[in-house]
Scaffold this active site. Sequence first.
Site, mmCIF file in Angstrom:
data_model
loop_
_atom_site.group_PDB
_atom_site.id
_atom_site.type_symbol
_atom_site.label_atom_id
_atom_site.label_comp_id
_atom_site.label_asym_id
_atom_site.label_seq_id
_atom_site.Cartn_x
_atom_site.Cartn_y
_atom_site.Cartn_z
ATOM 1 N N CYS A 200 0.864 -1.189 0.000
ATOM 2 C CA CYS A 200 0.000 0.000 0.000
ATOM 3 C C CYS A 200 0.897 1.234 0.000
ATOM 4 C CB CYS A 200 -0.887 -0.011 1.239
ATOM 5 S SG CYS A 200 -1.810 1.513 1.467
ATOM 6 N N HIS B 216 -12.676 6.266 -3.221
ATOM 7 C CA HIS B 216 -11.745 5.299 -2.628
ATOM 8 C C HIS B 216 -12.054 3.878 -3.110
ATOM 9 C CE1 HIS B 216 -8.305 5.198 -0.190
ATOM 10 N NE2 HIS B 216 -8.788 4.444 0.773
ATOM 11 N N THR C 216 -4.120 5.127 7.377
ATOM 12 C CA THR C 216 -3.089 4.653 6.459
ATOM 13 C C THR C 216 -2.090 5.764 6.148
ATOM 14 O OG1 THR C 216 -4.572 3.065 5.450
ATOM 15 C CG2 THR C 216 -2.715 3.778 4.110
ATOM 16 N N CYS D 11 -4.928 0.126 -7.266
ATOM 17 C CA CYS D 11 -3.801 -0.232 -6.385
ATOM 18 C C CYS D 11 -3.730 -1.734 -6.123
ATOM 19 C CB CYS D 11 -3.865 0.560 -5.084
ATOM 20 S SG CYS D 11 -5.289 0.203 -4.039
ATOM 21 N N TYR E 267 -9.331 1.202 -5.399
ATOM 22 C CA TYR E 267 -8.945 -0.191 -5.197
ATOM 23 C C TYR E 267 -8.942 -0.985 -6.496
ATOM 24 C CZ TYR E 267 -8.981 0.289 -0.105
ATOM 25 O OH TYR E 267 -8.687 0.643 1.179
ATOM 26 N N CYS F 57 -3.231 7.536 -1.816
ATOM 27 C CA CYS F 57 -4.540 7.646 -2.499
ATOM 28 C C CYS F 57 -5.594 8.292 -1.613
ATOM 29 C CB CYS F 57 -5.078 6.279 -2.878
ATOM 30 S SG CYS F 57 -3.873 5.191 -3.580
ATOM 31 N N GLU G 73 -0.500 1.662 9.359
ATOM 32 C CA GLU G 73 -1.713 2.309 9.841
ATOM 33 C C GLU G 73 -1.488 2.751 11.287
ATOM 34 O OE1 GLU G 73 -2.047 -0.699 8.160
ATOM 35 O OE2 GLU G 73 -2.653 0.355 6.346
ATOM 36 N N GLU H 170 -7.272 -4.870 4.107
ATOM 37 C CA GLU H 170 -7.639 -3.554 3.576
ATOM 38 C C GLU H 170 -8.615 -3.706 2.410
ATOM 39 O OE1 GLU H 170 -4.587 -1.030 1.814
ATOM 40 O OE2 GLU H 170 -5.359 0.634 2.978
HETATM 41 C C1 LIG Z 1 -5.770 -1.702 6.384
HETATM 42 C C2 LIG Z 1 -6.809 -0.651 6.544
HETATM 43 C C3 LIG Z 1 -6.538 0.654 6.161
HETATM 44 C C4 LIG Z 1 -7.477 1.658 6.348
HETATM 45 N N1 LIG Z 1 -7.163 2.953 6.027
HETATM 46 C C5 LIG Z 1 -8.011 3.948 6.362
HETATM 47 C C6 LIG Z 1 -7.648 5.317 6.164
HETATM 48 O O1 LIG Z 1 -6.583 5.631 5.664
HETATM 49 N N2 LIG Z 1 -8.516 6.285 6.535
HETATM 50 C C7 LIG Z 1 -9.710 5.988 7.098
HETATM 51 O O2 LIG Z 1 -10.435 6.915 7.435
HETATM 52 N N3 LIG Z 1 -10.082 4.703 7.321
HETATM 53 C C8 LIG Z 1 -9.264 3.689 6.960
HETATM 54 N N4 LIG Z 1 -9.642 2.377 7.161
HETATM 55 C C9 LIG Z 1 -10.885 2.128 7.867
HETATM 56 C C10 LIG Z 1 -12.007 1.446 7.096
HETATM 57 O O3 LIG Z 1 -12.723 2.381 6.338
HETATM 58 C C11 LIG Z 1 -12.865 0.733 8.150
HETATM 59 O O4 LIG Z 1 -12.114 -0.381 8.595
HETATM 60 C C12 LIG Z 1 -14.219 0.310 7.652
HETATM 61 O O5 LIG Z 1 -15.029 1.436 7.407
HETATM 62 C C13 LIG Z 1 -14.907 -0.606 8.664
HETATM 63 O O6 LIG Z 1 -14.956 -0.014 9.916
HETATM 64 P P1 LIG Z 1 -14.423 -0.812 11.196
HETATM 65 O O7 LIG Z 1 -13.070 -1.312 10.906
HETATM 66 O O8 LIG Z 1 -14.622 0.050 12.377
HETATM 67 O O9 LIG Z 1 -15.327 -2.085 11.275
HETATM 68 P P2 LIG Z 1 -16.697 -2.259 12.012
HETATM 69 O O10 LIG Z 1 -17.531 -1.017 11.869
HETATM 70 O O11 LIG Z 1 -16.464 -2.732 13.394
HETATM 71 O O12 LIG Z 1 -17.374 -3.399 11.144
HETATM 72 C C14 LIG Z 1 -17.277 -4.777 11.471
HETATM 73 C C15 LIG Z 1 -18.538 -5.471 10.940
HETATM 74 O O13 LIG Z 1 -19.693 -4.917 11.572
HETATM 75 C C16 LIG Z 1 -20.628 -4.474 10.584
HETATM 76 N N5 LIG Z 1 -21.284 -3.256 11.086
HETATM 77 C C17 LIG Z 1 -20.683 -2.139 11.566
HETATM 78 N N6 LIG Z 1 -21.592 -1.205 11.914
HETATM 79 C C18 LIG Z 1 -22.772 -1.728 11.622
HETATM 80 C C19 LIG Z 1 -24.120 -1.242 11.743
HETATM 81 N N7 LIG Z 1 -24.390 -0.033 12.237
HETATM 82 N N8 LIG Z 1 -25.112 -2.060 11.324
HETATM 83 C C20 LIG Z 1 -24.860 -3.277 10.817
HETATM 84 N N9 LIG Z 1 -23.612 -3.797 10.692
HETATM 85 C C21 LIG Z 1 -22.594 -3.030 11.092
HETATM 86 C C22 LIG Z 1 -19.801 -4.213 9.330
HETATM 87 O O14 LIG Z 1 -20.570 -4.290 8.145
HETATM 88 C C23 LIG Z 1 -18.742 -5.301 9.432
HETATM 89 O O15 LIG Z 1 -19.228 -6.497 8.888
HETATM 90 C C24 LIG Z 1 -8.729 1.343 6.924
HETATM 91 C C25 LIG Z 1 -9.014 0.026 7.294
HETATM 92 C C26 LIG Z 1 -8.072 -0.968 7.109
HETATM 93 C C27 LIG Z 1 -8.399 -2.376 7.545
#
Ligand SMILES: Cc1cc2nc3c(=O)[nH]c(=O)nc-3n(C[C@H](O)[C@H](O)[C@H](O)COP(=O)(O)OP(=O)(O)OC[C@H]3O[C@@H](n4cnc5c(N)ncnc54)[C@H](O)[C@@H]3O)c2cc1C
Length: 483
Positions: free
Chosen positions: A100, A292, A191, A299, A296, A104, A257, A447
């Site tokens: 990564c 975003h 990230t 990248c 994907y 982006c 991250e 990711e």
């Molecule tokens: C490697 C990596 C890089 C990233 N880089 C960035 C970055 O640069 N900037 C940035 O801002 N973000 C970044 N992200 C964040 C990414 O956008 C989030 O991981 C993603 O939006 C999911 O949120 P969470 O990880 O909190 O998962 P969760 O919200 O905990 O989700 C886990 C599960 O619960 C479900 N869920 C969550 N809320 C609800 C709801 N209200 N109702 C029903 N189901 C639900 C989801 O669908 C999923 O199946 C990155 C993530 C990763 C893994």
Amino acid sequence: MALMTGEQYIESIRKIKMEIYMFGKKVENPVDDPILRPSLNSVRMTYDLAQMPEYQDLMTAISPYTGKRVNRFTHIHQSTEDLMNKVKMQRLCGQKTAACFQRCVGMDAFNAVFSTTYECDKAHGTNYHENFRKFMTYCQDNDLTVDGAMTDTKGDRSLAPHAQADPDLFLHVVERRPDGVVVRGAKAHQTGILNSHEVIVMPTQSMGPDDKDYAISFAVPLDTKGLYMIIGRQSCDTRKREGSEMDVGNSEFGGVEALTIFDNVFVPNDRIFLNGETEFAGMLVERFAGYHRQSYGGCKVGVGDVLIGAAAVAADYNGANKASHVKDKLIEMTHLNETLFCCGIACSAMGQPTESGNYLIDLLLANVCKQNVTRFPYEIVRLAEDIAGGLMVTAPSEADFRDPKLGPVIDKYLRGVASVTTENRLRILRLIENLSLGTAAVGYRTESMHGAGSPQAQRIMISRQGNLAHKKELAKAIAHIKE
Ligand SMILES: Cc1cc2nc3c(=O)[nH]c(=O)nc-3n(C[C@H](O)[C@H](O)[C@H](O)COP(=O)(O)OP(=O)(O)OC[C@H]3O[C@@H](n4cnc5c(N)ncnc54)[C@H](O)[C@@H]3O)c2cc1C
């Protein structure tokens, strides 16, 4: 200022005094830290490639706002061609780093904030678009890397920001002053934030009227008082400290991250891009996520190219390259990878101008792109592991391989075809391990699943944008149904 060289970029990051923690300690010199340096090298590649004449058209563009050549990562898309060039550029960067390259997220935030501030100003008479353009041209002129911070820590997922047991679980305004606002909260999974000069903060989801203090967007430099980062650890990350580049698999490049804390951070008025206009939080999220999800399709495809190549080399090295099932698996991997690229290009080609003049991807196709990304890299990894054989996870360390007693034994027994050295065989297997299970798997697998939103977020958008009513009308017309 001219575009920075890779070396100038590294030195510019060195000058920023950031507060970073890892393994329970403050990191005094992140630029030279063996665990963090590969991630910096990946961003550096976005500067190095921009200096090469053969990549100039892909890596750079002329900014209509400054009239100068800028790195495409700071560009505001002016056409569908710009959108497609973005995807091609990302594929190139993925091919060159197999990791990564982090830049982006800022580019996607740039384009989402650009159009959303324009429309918010029109509705509310605010001054956010001008604020953003000033910030954007500053970043373009100085060739800066910008992190995009959307994801809040979110606490109880069933509750709105204002309804959380702890009000800080979503970043929010805690004080309003004549000269700006003070914010508190944290952004998760950021990230490349420690490899960035600036961070753009955005709300994480649509918001209702009670979430006014949470509907905040702004930019601050990374050495802002009260901002600090806690590095997320990756699988196999401490291998980078062991001094064996061979065992790491991809020792030069990586991703990173960090959990980023905003502990009463002051934001001056001219750096604010949204402040309480809750109905525009959803637009900003939808557009950022759309861009975003398009990203994907570039990248991950570039990284996939390296993984497919590595699997093919592994087959060459163990003498299985002529087997029909191996050839077919490589075709399947290529088919899956190119399908992702098709989606990235398609949502770009179908882009449309926004009211502000910049181009937005086709949101339905961008969401289809990302939904495929939540699946296909996993299948590509599965096939790579199949072709690689078990040695990709059971190979002895480089230290054993260099040992005078053990080395010749390993060399003898772990050789594949006689014409290839055992060392080369082990090197390619370590690269596959790195991409499938090691540090690069963070970027290539998890990711792909959660970055730019978990799979269900795309399905909601697909159901919204899919226009089922129109499809029903088509069916009724063909079936001569009159209701
Ligand atoms: C490697 C990596 C890089 C990233 N880089 C960035 C970055 O640069 N900037 C940035 O801002 N973000 C970044 N992200 C964040 C990414 O956008 C989030 O991981 C993603 O939006 C999911 O949120 P969470 O990880 O909190 O998962 P969760 O919200 O905990 O989700 C886990 C599960 O619960 C479900 N869920 C969550 N809320 C609800 C709801 N209200 N109702 C029903 N189901 C639900 C989801 O669908 C999923 O199946 C990155 C993530 C990763 C893994």
